[in-house]
Motif scaffolding. Sequence first.
Motif, PDB file in Angstrom:
ATOM      1  N   HIS A 491       0.806  -1.083   0.012  1.00 33.80           N
ATOM      2  CA  HIS A 491      -0.076  -0.174   0.136  1.00 33.80           C
ATOM      3  C   HIS A 491       0.729   1.049  -0.200  1.00 33.80           C
ATOM      4  N   THR A 522      -1.003  -5.814  -7.234  1.00 26.11           N
ATOM      5  CA  THR A 522      -2.510  -5.959  -7.647  1.00 26.11           C
ATOM      6  C   THR A 522      -3.136  -6.673  -6.962  1.00 26.11           C
ATOM      7  N   THR A 525      -3.421  -5.601  -3.072  1.00 21.28           N
ATOM      8  CA  THR A 525      -4.188  -4.380  -2.611  1.00 21.28           C
ATOM      9  C   THR A 525      -5.524  -4.126  -3.012  1.00 21.28           C
ATOM     10  N   GLN A 526      -5.989  -5.019  -4.004  1.00 23.77           N
ATOM     11  CA  GLN A 526      -7.151  -4.994  -4.614  1.00 23.77           C
ATOM     12  C   GLN A 526      -7.979  -6.149  -4.565  1.00 23.77           C
ATOM     13  N   GLU A 527      -7.317  -7.243  -4.205  1.00 24.17           N
ATOM     14  CA  GLU A 527      -8.206  -8.441  -3.955  1.00 24.17           C
ATOM     15  C   GLU A 527      -8.379  -8.962  -2.429  1.00 24.17           C
ATOM     16  N   THR A 530      -7.397  -4.363   1.613  1.00 27.77           N
ATOM     17  CA  THR A 530      -7.323  -3.146   1.207  1.00 27.77           C
ATOM     18  C   THR A 530      -6.841  -2.449   2.347  1.00 27.77           C
ATOM     19  N   GLU A 531      -6.632  -1.268   2.269  1.00 28.36           N
ATOM     20  CA  GLU A 531      -6.021  -0.468   3.460  1.00 28.36           C
ATOM     21  C   GLU A 531      -6.727  -0.397   4.463  1.00 28.36           C
ATOM     22  N   GLN A 532      -8.095  -0.274   4.508  1.00 30.33           N
ATOM     23  CA  GLN A 532      -8.807  -0.033   5.621  1.00 30.33           C
ATOM     24  C   GLN A 532      -9.039  -1.329   6.205  1.00 30.33           C
TER      25      GLN A 532
END
Length: 1167
Positions: A491, A522, A525-527, A530-532
């Motif tokens: 991230h 990818t 961070t996307q699958e 996520t940062e949250q």
Amino acid sequence: MKVLGTGSTVMMTECTSLQFVSPFAFEAMQKVDVVRLASLSDPELRLLLPCLVRMALCAPADQSQSWAQDKKLILRLLSGVEAVNSIVALLSVDFHALEQDANKEQQLRHKLGGGTGESILVSQLQHGLTLEFEHSDSPRRLRLVLSELLAIMNKVSESSGEFFFKSSELFESPVYLEEAADVLCILQAELPSLLPIVDVAEALLHVRNGAWFLCLLVANVPDSFNEVCRGLIKNGERQDEESLGGRRRTDALRFLCKMNPAQALKVRGMVVEECHLPGLGVALTLDHTKNEVNEDGVSDLVCFVSGLLLGTNAKVRTWFGTFIRNGQQRKRETSSSVLWQMRRQLLLELMGILPTVRSTRIVEEADVEMEPNVSVYSGLKEEHVVKASALLRLYCALMGIAGLKPTEEEAEQLLQLMTSRPPATPAGVRFVSLSFCMLLAFSTLVSTPEQEQLMVVWLSWMIKEEAYFESTSGVSASFGEMLLLVAMYFHSNQLSAIIDLVCSTLGMKIVIKPSSLSRMKTIFTQEIFTEQVVTAHAVRVPVTSNLSANITGFLPIHCIYQLLRSRSFTKHKVSIKDWIYRQLCETSTPLHPQLLPLIDVYINSILTPASKSNPEATNQPVTEQEILNIFQGVIGGDNIRLNQRFSITAQLLVLYYILSYEEALLANTKTLAAMQRKPKSYSSSLMDQIPIKFLIRQAQGLQQELGGLHSALLRLLATNYPHLCIVDDWICEEEITGTDALLRRMLLTNNAKNHSPEQLQEAFSAVPVSHTEVMQILEHLTLLSASELIPYAEVLTSNMNQLLNSGVPRRILQTVNKLWMVLNTVMPRRCPPLMDITLHMLNGYLLASKAYLSAHLKETAEQDRPSQNNTLGLVGQTDGPEVTREELKNALLAAQDSAAVQILLEICLPTEEEKAKGISPDTMLRNIQSVITTSTPNQGMEEGGEDNLLCNLREVQCLICCLLHQMYIADPNIAKLVHFQGYPCELLPLTVAGIPSMHICLDFIPELIAQPELEKQIFAIQLLSHLCIQYALPKSLSVARLAVNVMGTLLTVLTQAKRYAFFMPTLPSLVSFCRAFPPLYEDIMSLLIQIGQVCASDVATQTRDIDPIITRLQQIKEKPSGWTGICKDPSYKNGSRDTGSMDPDVQLCYCIESTVIEIINMSVSGI
């Protein structure tokens, strides 16, 4: 004996039909086991005849009865063998003559430059070598073989390392191979100096069937096995599979090790030691340890190759890596390649531990949930986990260090192994971490969408099972933290940090291109993360229990640290304060290296907002109550400390947090004011309740275990709490904690331990009547440690006023002072009324005041800053108030310090009672000097008595002078300010003699003399007179000459009243000038006469009889020797004069005369 199977090279092919010496036969020869030899078949026995015949015929060194019996058995064994007769005939030759002819032939060949001309050993041959050998008798056969062998050996020595193949009928004809071998063995045994066995072995590599001849030669000389192997390896190629010679050498050594398998691993060790023939090392491993495994199931092949690539020897690593790379560059790998065999064997081992999969279909997680009873992904067996981890590390080393490019089959099987699911054991946690890092390091293993989906499913399984693995395996550093940490790095785009993490986990330094991580980034961070999700998950991760440096791997603290650095918690409004507080509480020694960086970044997140647009986006600080909870039970004796809830590590970390927080708050005051933020500072009452000095003392004894925490705390204390870093305190602590203290504790009795504070209070109450009980208790208390004295502190300090009464023994005062100094190491800022302690506390308060004012100035920096609306627009005026505030602070501190010095100097003056006894600073100083110079010092001290050297005033003066010296050295401006203010001149002898740093006054005395006030000029000259006596330096001489000139100048400008007021106190100083610097005698005498002349001219007419005094002064100056008798007359020197009724000028004239006389006495007597 069976020949080597797969992997046989040309040499192996040419030796296929030949009978080799079996391991059984070789061992029998090594041990001379006649029983075993008798059990050999005729073909096996035939190969060993040269050695056995020599053994039977030659005179033995062993004359024992047992060997005689064995020799009979050998003769019986040989009796039925026909070939023995030919060998006996070979041994009957004159080997001395043969050796001489061989040496002559060697010399002839050397002269001819290695040509093949006339031979001394062999005359011109009529037929080929084979026919000549067949028709020759034994001596000629020996000569034929010797000539051929010497020719090959000479060519080897001349080849400069280039391999060649020599065609020779003698070594190729299958009919005469055994006879030729017999001749070869006999020649080497009888002519060892001419035919060194290592050189013979090297020559045999260049002929057909050389490996067979070599094995027979070594079998008949079994003790030479290691020598031959080491020689062949040492002369071998660095990369054996790259040349024909290297391959033949490797095959020959493999045959030797096949004959003597017990030494195969030793030969492999020689290969690694010399960094030659890497293929041989692998081949020996495949030949002899293919089926051998360690206790953990890891094969010897895996251990051997892993040791080469992951060991500490960079030379070995490079050598073997080159073997791997070169093996891949060959156009076509065949099954004969050692590298191909190694890769095949590793792949078979890998496939042997793969879990069984019931379905190769990639099943979605939803499908698994729908069919919970269907086990699609079988788990890795527990007995295979360690071996699987070893295989993964080996393949990482092969690909990352040696540059191995996996085949499709290898990549497929590796991915299947990496995505398998181990049991929840420590080894399983390690396997998952390695698999995950290998996926990151070698993303090319995932090449198809199906494989990518398989990886995603496995990563999702990791996230779900992380908590279960950690709870079941008992491992604190689980793979969940690593997943979280990698997600945070992705991230924040810290790809280099991911690479470092991967290399650290794998335990090897490999090259990973950041671009190869793009697809994995990818996915993460996307699958998956996520940062949250990362932030919310991190705060729920349990803290590490008893966190210390002994717990290795990637822990929750690493994840939290990275999230704090990226400000993820404040960005997503997740509170992290409680997690950090719990982790600080769960710490122990040795200190984990990530704790201090965690505290620093946490403090930064409290004070500095994540963005300017949202100034409130900060973390919450630890509350004061939480901090106090940490220190519950820390104050008290050893029994109380045993009941502490938190470790000393946790307490020191919280102390570091508080001090760092306060320092950072002051450092960022201006920035915070500009953002209109005012974070709350911790109250002074909180700091008063924290035993800082006690904690620092504890940390001093744990420096090795605390890493850099102790030095960091000292830096913070020296900056913000200088009164807790007084040098005297550290020296006192060394005395308290040294060997003497240990010896005192050995004297500690049960009675001393049983004294309570109440008993001490009762003893103090009885002080006016009896001192015995309080003295006994105080002496026992000196045996206790500082922490054990804490309960008695209140009683000691509250009763010290009673010790100021008369009649209290000095020993009690000294003991109380000693106890207070011990308590000061753990409980600073106490104020009892004894002088030593008072001075100690005064110094501490002065230092604390400076730190407080500096901090206050930073905290209120924004209050005097002019607003933009009120500025006049003048350039450079914005910094005006700040400069003024700094100057005011410095002026206040200077006034404070100078006031303290003036009070201390006033204390040095004697009281009225002491004055009545004749005590003064000047007389006391003279008494000291007289005692020092007297030949009977004890008598001098007795005469002085307590009123002089040993009086209370002298002790107080010594303590005060010591403190003033420290203050002057720390800030010379204080000395300048105090002397510009001035103090009683009767203290000058004391201050100049008692304060070693008073010499710095010479720097500013010219400025002080130049002041317009007459009092300051007088004080400057009097001070200078004492300094000249104490420091007779060139600098003092120049200042004294300046003072004399100034006095001459003032004589011409002062009025009568001021002249009297100035010269009466300063004239005695001229005597000191002359005593220190005799070259000033002329100038001073001239000055005195001038003063006398001026005074005489102003005397009233009726007292003009003063003129004779001027005349006498002039005569004294011109002929001082004639006045010495008069000057020494006491009646003249101390003659009674009614000076009270005299005119001031007359009094000054008489003072001048007495000054001159004193100077004359001093100069004449040579003082």
